[in-house]
Design a protein around this motif. Structure first.
Motif, PDB file in Angstrom:
ATOM      1  N   TYR B  84       0.820  -1.218   0.000  1.00 30.55           N
ATOM      2  CA  TYR B  84       0.000   0.000   0.000  1.00 30.55           C
ATOM      3  C   TYR B  84       0.851   1.264   0.000  1.00 30.55           C
ATOM      4  O   TYR B  84       2.031   1.227   0.323  1.00 30.55           O
ATOM      5  CB  TYR B  84      -1.034   0.010   1.106  1.00 30.55           C
ATOM      6  CG  TYR B  84      -0.571  -0.218   2.538  1.00 30.55           C
ATOM      7  CD1 TYR B  84       0.714  -0.583   2.863  1.00 30.55           C
ATOM      8  CD2 TYR B  84      -1.484  -0.070   3.587  1.00 30.55           C
ATOM      9  CE1 TYR B  84       1.089  -0.797   4.183  1.00 30.55           C
ATOM     10  CE2 TYR B  84      -1.125  -0.277   4.901  1.00 30.55           C
ATOM     11  CZ  TYR B  84       0.165  -0.640   5.199  1.00 30.55           C
ATOM     12  OH  TYR B  84       0.520  -0.846   6.498  1.00 30.55           O
ATOM     13  N   GLU B  85       0.206   2.390  -0.357  1.00 30.81           N
ATOM     14  CA  GLU B  85       0.992   3.598  -0.585  1.00 30.81           C
ATOM     15  C   GLU B  85       1.759   4.044   0.649  1.00 30.81           C
ATOM     16  O   GLU B  85       2.859   4.559   0.527  1.00 30.81           O
ATOM     17  CB  GLU B  85       0.118   4.729  -1.149  1.00 30.81           C
ATOM     18  CG  GLU B  85      -0.600   5.622  -0.131  1.00 30.81           C
ATOM     19  CD  GLU B  85      -1.971   5.078   0.277  1.00 30.81           C
ATOM     20  OE1 GLU B  85      -2.202   3.867   0.138  1.00 30.81           O
ATOM     21  OE2 GLU B  85      -2.804   5.875   0.753  1.00 30.81           O
ATOM     22  N   VAL B  86       1.243   3.799   1.848  1.00 29.37           N
ATOM     23  CA  VAL B  86       1.969   4.247   3.045  1.00 29.37           C
ATOM     24  C   VAL B  86       3.245   3.446   3.279  1.00 29.37           C
ATOM     25  O   VAL B  86       4.122   3.873   4.015  1.00 29.37           O
ATOM     26  CB  VAL B  86       1.098   4.215   4.328  1.00 29.37           C
ATOM     27  CG1 VAL B  86       0.024   5.261   4.289  1.00 29.37           C
ATOM     28  CG2 VAL B  86       0.529   2.850   4.581  1.00 29.37           C
ATOM     29  N   GLY B  87       3.352   2.278   2.639  1.00 27.39           N
ATOM     30  CA  GLY B  87       4.570   1.465   2.801  1.00 27.39           C
ATOM     31  C   GLY B  87       5.650   1.838   1.797  1.00 27.39           C
ATOM     32  O   GLY B  87       6.745   1.273   1.834  1.00 27.39           O
ATOM     33  N   THR B  88       5.343   2.801   0.910  1.00 23.02           N
ATOM     34  CA  THR B  88       6.263   3.117  -0.180  1.00 23.02           C
ATOM     35  C   THR B  88       7.658   3.502   0.305  1.00 23.02           C
ATOM     36  O   THR B  88       8.654   2.958  -0.176  1.00 23.02           O
ATOM     37  CB  THR B  88       5.672   4.253  -1.055  1.00 23.02           C
ATOM     38  OG1 THR B  88       4.399   3.815  -1.529  1.00 23.02           O
ATOM     39  CG2 THR B  88       6.552   4.563  -2.233  1.00 23.02           C
ATOM     40  N   ALA B  89       7.737   4.426   1.265  1.00 21.15           N
ATOM     41  CA  ALA B  89       9.051   4.900   1.703  1.00 21.15           C
ATOM     42  C   ALA B  89       9.839   3.777   2.371  1.00 21.15           C
ATOM     43  O   ALA B  89      11.058   3.684   2.221  1.00 21.15           O
ATOM     44  CB  ALA B  89       8.895   6.081   2.664  1.00 21.15           C
ATOM     45  N   THR B  90       9.127   2.899   3.111  1.00 19.58           N
ATOM     46  CA  THR B  90       9.801   1.789   3.773  1.00 19.58           C
ATOM     47  C   THR B  90      10.392   0.838   2.730  1.00 19.58           C
ATOM     48  O   THR B  90      11.530   0.379   2.873  1.00 19.58           O
ATOM     49  CB  THR B  90       8.802   1.024   4.668  1.00 19.58           C
ATOM     50  OG1 THR B  90       8.209   1.961   5.556  1.00 19.58           O
ATOM     51  CG2 THR B  90       9.487  -0.060   5.458  1.00 19.58           C
ATOM     52  N   MET B  91       9.633   0.553   1.679  1.00 16.52           N
ATOM     53  CA  MET B  91      10.120  -0.336   0.632  1.00 16.52           C
ATOM     54  C   MET B  91      11.302   0.304  -0.095  1.00 16.52           C
ATOM     55  O   MET B  91      12.304  -0.335  -0.366  1.00 16.52           O
ATOM     56  CB  MET B  91       9.009  -0.627  -0.383  1.00 16.52           C
ATOM     57  CG  MET B  91       7.813  -1.368   0.151  1.00 16.52           C
ATOM     58  SD  MET B  91       8.193  -2.976   0.862  1.00 16.52           S
ATOM     59  CE  MET B  91       8.615  -3.920  -0.589  1.00 16.52           C
ATOM     60  N   GLY B 211       8.646  15.201   0.702  1.00 18.27           N
ATOM     61  CA  GLY B 211       9.472  14.058   1.079  1.00 18.27           C
ATOM     62  C   GLY B 211      10.158  13.363  -0.082  1.00 18.27           C
ATOM     63  O   GLY B 211      10.962  12.465   0.139  1.00 18.27           O
ATOM     64  N   PHE B 212       9.867  13.775  -1.319  1.00 19.93           N
ATOM     65  CA  PHE B 212      10.474  13.104  -2.475  1.00 19.93           C
ATOM     66  C   PHE B 212      11.972  13.360  -2.561  1.00 19.93           C
ATOM     67  O   PHE B 212      12.705  12.539  -3.090  1.00 19.93           O
ATOM     68  CB  PHE B 212       9.802  13.567  -3.786  1.00 19.93           C
ATOM     69  CG  PHE B 212       8.539  12.824  -4.104  1.00 19.93           C
ATOM     70  CD1 PHE B 212       7.442  12.901  -3.269  1.00 19.93           C
ATOM     71  CD2 PHE B 212       8.450  12.029  -5.243  1.00 19.93           C
ATOM     72  CE1 PHE B 212       6.271  12.207  -3.559  1.00 19.93           C
ATOM     73  CE2 PHE B 212       7.281  11.335  -5.540  1.00 19.93           C
ATOM     74  CZ  PHE B 212       6.188  11.421  -4.698  1.00 19.93           C
ATOM     75  N   ASP B 213      12.398  14.534  -2.043  1.00 14.81           N
ATOM     76  CA  ASP B 213      13.798  14.897  -2.242  1.00 14.81           C
ATOM     77  C   ASP B 213      14.700  14.594  -1.058  1.00 14.81           C
ATOM     78  O   ASP B 213      15.831  15.045  -1.025  1.00 14.81           O
ATOM     79  CB  ASP B 213      13.892  16.395  -2.584  1.00 14.81           C
ATOM     80  CG  ASP B 213      13.218  16.713  -3.900  1.00 14.81           C
ATOM     81  OD1 ASP B 213      13.067  15.783  -4.709  1.00 14.81           O
ATOM     82  OD2 ASP B 213      12.828  17.875  -4.117  1.00 14.81           O
ATOM     83  N   MET B 382       2.632  15.865  -6.445  1.00 17.02           N
ATOM     84  CA  MET B 382       3.118  14.628  -7.063  1.00 17.02           C
ATOM     85  C   MET B 382       2.721  13.417  -6.234  1.00 17.02           C
ATOM     86  O   MET B 382       2.557  12.324  -6.746  1.00 17.02           O
ATOM     87  CB  MET B 382       4.651  14.638  -7.114  1.00 17.02           C
ATOM     88  CG  MET B 382       5.251  15.468  -8.202  1.00 17.02           C
ATOM     89  SD  MET B 382       6.991  15.047  -8.374  1.00 17.02           S
ATOM     90  CE  MET B 382       7.658  15.523  -6.795  1.00 17.02           C
ATOM     91  N   GLY B 383       2.668  13.650  -4.939  1.00 13.59           N
ATOM     92  CA  GLY B 383       2.385  12.549  -4.032  1.00 13.59           C
ATOM     93  C   GLY B 383       3.017  12.853  -2.686  1.00 13.59           C
ATOM     94  O   GLY B 383       3.455  13.985  -2.445  1.00 13.59           O
ATOM     95  N   ILE B 384       3.033  11.867  -1.811  1.00 16.97           N
ATOM     96  CA  ILE B 384       3.594  12.045  -0.474  1.00 16.97           C
ATOM     97  C   ILE B 384       4.576  10.903  -0.251  1.00 16.97           C
ATOM     98  O   ILE B 384       4.251   9.750  -0.530  1.00 16.97           O
ATOM     99  CB  ILE B 384       2.502  11.956   0.616  1.00 16.97           C
ATOM    100  CG1 ILE B 384       1.282  12.793   0.242  1.00 16.97           C
ATOM    101  CG2 ILE B 384       3.053  12.309   1.967  1.00 16.97           C
ATOM    102  CD1 ILE B 384       1.223  14.179   0.732  1.00 16.97           C
TER     103      ILE B 384
END
Lengths: 295, 433
Positions: B84-91, B211-213, B382-384
């Motif tokens: 899911y999208e909230v797991g993106t940064a962890t992955m 948070g993208f950068d 763009m997203g979070i």
């Protein structure tokens, strides 16, 4: 020494006999417990790529967090409320069911029945009755009685609902034990007291209740343990810690932080604290309370 | 029994002869969506003979992610996992565990063109310079649902849903005055009323392009506009115009049972609405505050994407690349979009669905797509991309409940969300620096 102890001829045999049990205990209890203690000193990436040793920081963070203390006190209040209500109601019902009444077996069966319901299902049953969005009883409370029923926002309502659901589930268990306990109270003692002129209240408090004390003590331990550690499914089904984090009891918080939020170190530290708590609770109960029990 | 063994032996012989490469795809889709995952995999398996993708249901999103983590730690991860999208940064941060999709496709894909995807969707799962890390799978965005029958009863035009927030709040009051229990409710206070609200008004949710950068991002959404918005909702909750229905998507029954006339929910819930609403309902864009410059911008997505685990064989990666190319085809995307309500991830699939006339009977999904494509995304839309995102959303849910219960003022509450959220961002940064 005329003890009934059996002497093993071979010195190894007794150890062999307990070995299977010890293996199970080791694999399922000691090993995970050791893992938890180890993990509680690390900050760690869920994939195991990084482990940073942080000493007692995970613990320090918990103890410095007022929310953790709040979770502690809610858990304690919750366990005590469940124990008191589930035990007193079960005792009352057991005393009634133990009388010679019509349809005695029917009542007993009905009262024992909820024990067959799993804790999670019992949570869901209560959810469907009281959920402000879909609950039938919630609707009646709101529209017939004008109660501002919204346990998603009011802590007192959430707490009462959780206590009711958890106690209901535990009631059947307590009932069985109290009923068995009551049936083993010798009739003769009660009759003798009656002949001596003791009223029914006196007979109950002076004879029956003390004779029940081993059962009561056992149930006290079991209910507190239940209230503290086994009510997770009820919280999970009904409030999920809401409103705010006010009903996030300790066992729920451990799961949430570890499994959902992937804070493995913090979650491990919490489970170690829970482990210590169980040990302290058990030792305390057997040391201090058991002395007052007459077997 | 003997027969069974013979059949099994025959099957083994056949599969050995083909030397078919089988890869597992762990997912969290249930009901109709789960059936569609199976259907897409079946289509893929029938389309060629070299590869086989086996979908395996692993429980909720968090269960699936945990199963993936445990399997990786035990050295047995699946090739593909839905996160899911909230797991993106962890992955993303687990560099040793994943194989970025752009790299996979460059090494194993045939004629892969990243330009076919809708940028507002892929950007959510890409690095800030546009390289795709995971394959978008089920994407949705937040929209407003409204009860047309209730609009008629309140003397409002059912074909003219409110466009701005001030209009929206007036309509909500009118709906309540017309005899409804309340005017509106919302799901996902965090995703809809904070994240999408900020993107829609082109306001930064966090620093460093949300948070993208970089991991040293900070939450900054405690601005006067967000505070004013939540204050408006809070004030209406005191009048009973806004009804709180719980976290995540728990407020749906308030709308489907006709107790409120307007509701905010994901377009992924369109099928559910169609199945459960016994009245005519409409879908509209999210309202905006007209005095905010740049509003409306574009909304952002939610949902999940497909990640590829590291350490698989070249043959397995070939299978995954082939599967990803397959599910990106317009026909497959259109099929998925029309059957689930999730958004198509390519422009071609959208055009195809339009040409097929799907939106005539189902205008809702097109409104969501148009809202997503409203303007080219800015760094605010763009997203979070936050670490410990789940904890941040949990804090927002908790504080929002405290605000509604009157325990903390709106302004202090929003500031608290930001301060507490920043603490968990710092912890994530510390772990991965």
């Amino acid at each position: 020494m005329s003890s009934k102890q059996y002497e093993f001829k071979s010195p190894i045999l007794p150890y062999l006999l307990v070995l299977p049990q010890m293996v199970i205990v080791f694999i399922f209890f000691f090993w995970p417990a050791a893992q938890a203690i180890l993990q509680s000193f690390y900050l760690q990436d869920p994939f195991g790529g990084r482990m940073i040793f942080v000493g007692f920081q995970n613990y320090a963070k918990l103890f410095a967090d007022p929310d953790y203390w709040q979770s502690f006190s809610v858990s304690a209040a919750f366990a005590v409320c469940i124990t008191v209500s589930a035990m007193s109601i079960a005792l009352f019902l057991a005393v009634q069911a133990n009388k010679k009444i019509r349809m005695e077996t029917f009542y007993k069966t009905m009262l024992i029945w909820p024990y067959a319901v799993s804790t999670l299902v019992s949570g869901v049953i209560w959810l469907f009755m009281f959920n402000p969005n879909v609950g039938v009883i919630a609707y009646v409370l709101k529209h017939r009685f004008g109660v501002d029923w919204q346990y998603l926002l009011h802590f007192d309502q959430a707490f009462i609902l959780l206590t009711l659901a958890a106690s209901w589930k535990q009631l059947a268990y307590n009932f069985v034990f109290f009923l068995a306990g009551l049936q083993s109270v010798p009739e003769t003692l009660v009759e003798a007291a009656a002949i001596d002129g003791a009223g029914s209240a006196t007979r109950f408090w002076k004879i029956i209740f003390p004779m029940l004390s081993p059962t009561t003590f056992y149930l006290l331990v079991m209910n507190l343990v239940y209230g503290f550690f086994e009510t997770f499914p009820i919280v999970h089904a009904i409030t999920q810690g809401a409103p705010g984090k006010s009903t996030g009891i300790l066992v729920y918080k451990v799961w949430r932080d570890g499994v959902i939020n992937l804070d493995l170190g913090g979650s491990a530290a919490q489970s170690v604290i829970l482990m210590v708590l169980v040990i302290v609770l058990t030792v305390f109960q057997f040391r201090f309370l058991e002395r007052r029990v007459t077997y | 029994m003997k027969k069974a063994i013979l059949v099994l032996a025959a099957l083994l012989a056949v599969s050995a002869a083909y030397a078919q490469v089988t890869v597992e795809f762990w997912h969290a889709m249930t009901g109709k969506n789960g059936e569609m995952v199976q259907a897409i995999c079946d289509k893929f398996n029938a389309s060629q003979k070299d590869f086989k993708v086996v979908p395996v249901y692993k429980g909720s999103y968090s269960d699936t992610m945990n199963a993936g983590i445990a399997a990786f730690r035990a050295g047995q991860p699946p090739a593909i996992i839905q996160v899911y999208e909230v797991g993106t940064a962890t992955m993303m941060a687990a560099k040793n565990a994943i194989k970025p999709v752009y790299q996979l496709m460059a090494e194993h894909g045939k004629n892969w063109n990243p330009k076919i995807y809708i940028p507002t969707i892929t950007s959510y799962y890409s690095t800030s310079d546009g390289r795709m890390l995971s394959m978008p799978f089920n994407s949705s965005t937040a929209v407003m649902y409204y009860n047309k029958d209730a609009f008629r009863k309140a003397g409002l035009d059912p074909e003219k849903p409110p466009v701005t927030w001030p209009e929206f709040f007036q309509v909500a009051e009118k709906l309540k005055a017309s005899g409804m229990e309340g005017g509106f409710s919302t799901n996902w206070i965090s995703w809809i009323q904070l994240e999408n609200f900020s993107a829609w008004h082109n306001l930064p949710f966090g620093t460093k392009s949300n948070g993208f950068d970089g991991l040293d991002t900070q939450l900054v959404y405690n601005n006067p506009i967000v505070i004013r918005h939540l204050q408006n909702i809070y004030d209406l909750s005191k009048k009973g115009v806004f009804i709180y229905g719980g976290r995540e998507n728990k407020a749906n029954p308030l709308f489907t049972s006709g107790r409120v006339g307007m509701h905010f929910e994901s377009i992924g819930g369109y099928g559910n609405m169609k199945a459960n609403c016994k009245f005519e309902f409409g879908v509209a864009r999210l309202p905006y505050y007209p005095d905010v410059p740049g509003a409306p911008q574009n909304t952002i997505i939610g949902g999940a994407s497909l990640w590829v685990f590291n350490g698989k064989s070249a043959a397995e990666y070939n299978a995954v690349a082939e599967f990803f190319s397959f599910i990106s085809q317009p026909e497959i995307q259109a099929y998925w979009h029309q059957n689930t309500g999730y958004l198509p991830i390519t422009q071609a699939a959208y055009e195809l669905t339009k040409a097929q006339g799907f939106y005539k009977d189902n205008p809702g999904p097109e409104i969501a797509i148009k809202q997503l494509l409203n303007k080219a995304p800015t760094p605010n839309s763009m997203g979070i991309r936050f670490g410990n995102f789940n904890i941040i959303r949990e804090i927002e849910d908790q504080v929002w409940e405290d605000i509604l219960a009157g325990k903390i003022s709106v302004k202090d509450g929003v500031n608290k969300m930001v301060t507490e959220g920043n603490k968990t961002l710092r912890e994530f940064e510390k772990l991965y620096k």
